[in-house]
Structure formats: C-alpha cells, structure tokens
Motif scaffolding. Structure first.
Motif, PDB file in Angstrom:
ATOM      1  N   ALA A   1     -23.945 -21.231  56.119  1.00 32.96           N
ATOM      2  CA  ALA A   1     -24.229 -22.121  57.246  1.00 32.96           C
ATOM      3  C   ALA A   1     -24.227 -21.346  58.562  1.00 32.96           C
ATOM      4  O   ALA A   1     -25.065 -21.592  59.446  1.00 32.96           O
ATOM      5  N   ALA A   2     -23.310 -20.392  58.699  1.00 34.40           N
ATOM      6  CA  ALA A   2     -23.248 -19.601  59.922  1.00 34.40           C
ATOM      7  C   ALA A   2     -24.514 -18.770  60.098  1.00 34.40           C
ATOM      8  O   ALA A   2     -25.047 -18.653  61.203  1.00 34.40           O
ATOM      9  N   VAL A   3     -25.011 -18.182  59.000  1.00 33.37           N
ATOM     10  CA  VAL A   3     -26.225 -17.377  59.079  1.00 33.37           C
ATOM     11  C   VAL A   3     -27.412 -18.244  59.482  1.00 33.37           C
ATOM     12  O   VAL A   3     -28.258 -17.847  60.290  1.00 33.37           O
ATOM     13  N   ARG A   4     -27.484 -19.463  58.919  1.00 36.86           N
ATOM     14  CA  ARG A   4     -28.591 -20.357  59.259  1.00 36.86           C
ATOM     15  C   ARG A   4     -28.566 -20.745  60.735  1.00 36.86           C
ATOM     16  O   ARG A   4     -29.604 -20.833  61.388  1.00 36.86           O
ATOM     17  N   GLN A   5     -27.359 -20.998  61.259  1.00 36.89           N
ATOM     18  CA  GLN A   5     -27.251 -21.547  62.609  1.00 36.89           C
ATOM     19  C   GLN A   5     -27.101 -20.482  63.690  1.00 36.89           C
ATOM     20  O   GLN A   5     -27.557 -20.676  64.818  1.00 36.89           O
TER      21      GLN A   5
ATOM     22  N   LEU B   1     -18.746 -23.429  65.437  1.00 41.93           N
ATOM     23  CA  LEU B   1     -17.904 -24.031  64.405  1.00 41.93           C
ATOM     24  C   LEU B   1     -17.986 -23.255  63.093  1.00 41.93           C
ATOM     25  O   LEU B   1     -16.947 -22.857  62.542  1.00 41.93           O
ATOM     26  N   PRO B   2     -19.183 -22.979  62.529  1.00 46.26           N
ATOM     27  CA  PRO B   2     -19.222 -22.160  61.321  1.00 46.26           C
ATOM     28  C   PRO B   2     -18.752 -20.734  61.560  1.00 46.26           C
ATOM     29  O   PRO B   2     -18.150 -20.124  60.667  1.00 46.26           O
ATOM     30  N   LEU B   3     -19.001 -20.173  62.752  1.00 44.34           N
ATOM     31  CA  LEU B   3     -18.515 -18.823  63.037  1.00 44.34           C
ATOM     32  C   LEU B   3     -16.989 -18.784  63.034  1.00 44.34           C
ATOM     33  O   LEU B   3     -16.374 -17.839  62.527  1.00 44.34           O
TER      34      LEU B   3
ATOM     35  N   GLY C   1     -27.296 -16.803  62.924  1.00 39.78           N
ATOM     36  CA  GLY C   1     -27.905 -15.519  62.618  1.00 39.78           C
ATOM     37  C   GLY C   1     -26.938 -14.556  61.962  1.00 39.78           C
ATOM     38  O   GLY C   1     -25.721 -14.760  61.969  1.00 39.78           O
ATOM     39  N   ILE C   2     -27.500 -13.496  61.388  1.00 39.25           N
ATOM     40  CA  ILE C   2     -26.704 -12.558  60.614  1.00 39.25           C
ATOM     41  C   ILE C   2     -25.764 -11.748  61.505  1.00 39.25           C
ATOM     42  O   ILE C   2     -24.613 -11.507  61.158  1.00 39.25           O
ATOM     43  N   VAL C   3     -26.240 -11.324  62.690  1.00 38.17           N
ATOM     44  CA  VAL C   3     -25.432 -10.434  63.517  1.00 38.17           C
ATOM     45  C   VAL C   3     -24.127 -11.096  63.930  1.00 38.17           C
ATOM     46  O   VAL C   3     -23.034 -10.535  63.769  1.00 38.17           O
ATOM     47  N   LEU C   4     -24.186 -12.317  64.466  1.00 43.01           N
ATOM     48  CA  LEU C   4     -22.974 -13.010  64.894  1.00 43.01           C
ATOM     49  C   LEU C   4     -22.072 -13.338  63.697  1.00 43.01           C
ATOM     50  O   LEU C   4     -20.838 -13.237  63.792  1.00 43.01           O
ATOM     51  N   SER C   5     -22.673 -13.730  62.572  1.00 41.01           N
ATOM     52  CA  SER C   5     -21.880 -14.058  61.389  1.00 41.01           C
ATOM     53  C   SER C   5     -21.160 -12.824  60.859  1.00 41.01           C
ATOM     54  O   SER C   5     -19.978 -12.881  60.479  1.00 41.01           O
TER      55      SER C   5
END
Length: 300
Positions: free
Chosen positions: A81-85, A167-169, A87-91
């Motif tokens: 969910a974090a990657v979807r919302q 939130l997902p991060l 992106g990969i870098v922040l996740s």
C-alpha cells in the motif's frame, strides 16, 4: 560472528531472488505464501521442535507468536500500500529508518548499557544509512528478516500526495522495527524458540493464504515452485538472525545495526556487481561508515 554473516548472506540472497523473480514474471505474493509453507517444513525437519509442547506456550509466548504471525504477512501488505500511495523511494526509506526502533529498544527494553563507543557506533550507523539511501533508483534489499522488500510500482500508476500517504509509511516504519524487536524477544526464550517459530510461520502462512483466497487469486505454478526456494533462503535468514541474538544476548545493538547496515551495504555491492546498479561516492562512503560502525559496536 558467523551467525551474523550467515544471516546477512541469506537476507541478501532473498533480495536477489526477489529481484530476479520480478524479471522472470514470478508473482511475489504467491511465492511469499509458499515461502511460509516451506519454512514450516524446514523448521520441522531441521529444528525438530517438540510437537507435544506446541499448545503449551506461556502467555508471553502466545502473544509473541500471534504478533509475529500477524505482522509478517501484514507488513508485506502495508508495504504494498505504501508503494502504491507514496512510491518506492519513500517506502524504502521508511523501512531503513526502522532501525531506530530496535536500537532504542536495546537500551530502553533490553537494558543494554550505553557507552561512548556504542554511541559513536550508532551515530556512524545512522550516517551510513543516510549515505546509502541516496541512490538514483530505489533498491529491493530488505533488512528485516522474514519481511519482503517493496513490490515494483505498477507501470503508469500515479503516486498519490497529501497527508494520507504518511499512514502506510508510518505502518512500514513501525512494522519492520517491531518485527526486529520480536525476534530478539524470541531469542531470549532459549531452545523454546523453535516451537514459537513454527507456530509463527504457520499462522503467517494461513493468513497470507486466506488473503490470496479472498482476492480470488489465480494460482501460478511457477510462482508457487519459486516460493520453495524463497522459503529455504528466508528460513536460513531468520534462523541465523535469532541465533545471532542468542550469541550476543547482552549486545542487541550490534545485531540490529549489523543486520540492517550489513544487508544494505552488501546488497549495494551485489547490485553493482550483478545488476550493474550505479554506486555514487556517497554510497561508497556509506559502506565505509557501516563497516566502521560494526567495528565500534562489536563487543570487546
């Protein structure tokens, strides 16, 4: 020290497997589900936990295995969910920075003494993370044992912005950090950890399987077969990680920091060597800082 080296090596191999799996069109979620089935089988075969005592866990043991059984597959879903919302870098950054949680727990929960040398080692470790995270392309390596790296961003899917991406991060950051702490707690149970580990794998596999069934997944033979290899690598990663905590029971910071920065550093070198991923001077400086941090954190 060999337990740490083996755990880091297996973790890097898990990351290499998952990177290649995506290129070979292996469905990672199904491979992860089969991974838990394989891990259970290896736990029964190699560790031979006393089956008659599986149902006689202490209250704290039940809490531990339920938390792990739920968190291992749940963190994967949160990461997706974090990657979807976001992106990969922040996740990926949130996952790396979860190192702060178990390091704090080493002093606040496990009562490790904080010396000047360890304090300097922690600062160097955080500096190494900052240097290693400055990469042009987000990496696939996952430091936390048992938990997969972020899945690839679907082509053409826009990254969301706004407050709700945090939130997902936050879930990724807290989830990976808590899993590290729970594995340390499992290591403190001594030889009884084998039963808890088996039950945790079993619960994680059941929950992951139910999630796939709810989504009406179309099963893919290659993905399920690949999950057997993933399970073998992941089992080795988790087993030696717990053994490392048992080898250094009074120095959890060493295990937490060495595992995280070791996987990232070696993963960066493997990525550069095998996948021709670029390393900047800052990345190379981070690897040097990581090695210095491990030397300072190593017990004397």
């Amino acid at each position: 020290m060999h337990t740490l080296i083996l755990s880091i090596s297996f973790s890097v191999l898990v990351s290499v497997f998952l990177k290649l799996a995506r290129r070979c069109q292996v469905r990672v979620d199904q491979a992860i589900a089969m991974n838990y089935v394989t891990a259970c089988a290896l736990c029964l075969w190699l560790l031979r936990p006393p089956l008659e005592s599986l149902g006689r866990q202490t209250p704290s043991g039940w809490v531990l295995l339920v938390l792990l059984g739920v968190l291992l597959p749940a963190v994967f879903l949160i990461m997706a969910a974090a990657v979807r919302q976001a992106g990969i870098v922040l996740s990926d950054t949130a996952q790396r920075l979860s190192l702060i949680i178990p390091v704090l727990a080493a002093f606040l929960v496990f009562h490790e003494a904080l010396s000047g040398t360890k304090g300097l080692g922690i600062l160097l470790a955080l500096g190494a993370l900052a240097c290693l995270l400055r990469r042009p392309v987000a990496q696939d390596a996952g430091a936390t044992p048992g938990a997969p790296p972020p899945p690839a961003m679907p082509s053409g899917e826009p990254i969301q912005t706004g407050r709700r991406i945090w939130l997902p991060l936050l879930g990724v950051w807290a989830g990976y950090g808590l899993i590290d702490i729970l594995f340390k707690q499992m290591a403190r149970t001594g030889s009884g950890f084998t039963s808890t580990l088996l039950l945790s794998f079993s619960l994680a596999g059941v929950l992951m399987g139910l999630w796939l069934l709810i989504r009406r997944t179309q099963w893919h033979a290659r993905s399920l077969a690949s999950g057997v290899l993933l399970g073998a690598l992941n089992f080795g990663n988790i087993y030696f990680y717990i053994r490392a905590h048992q080898t250094y029971p009074e120095n959890p910071t060493l295990v937490f920091a060495a595992m995280n920065i070791g996987v990232i550093s070696i993963g960066a070198l493997v990525g550069a060597g095998l996948f021709r991923e670029r390393l900047s001077r800052t990345n190379l400086a981070g690897i040097g800082l990581a090695l210095a941090a491990i030397v300072l954190l190593f017990p004397r």
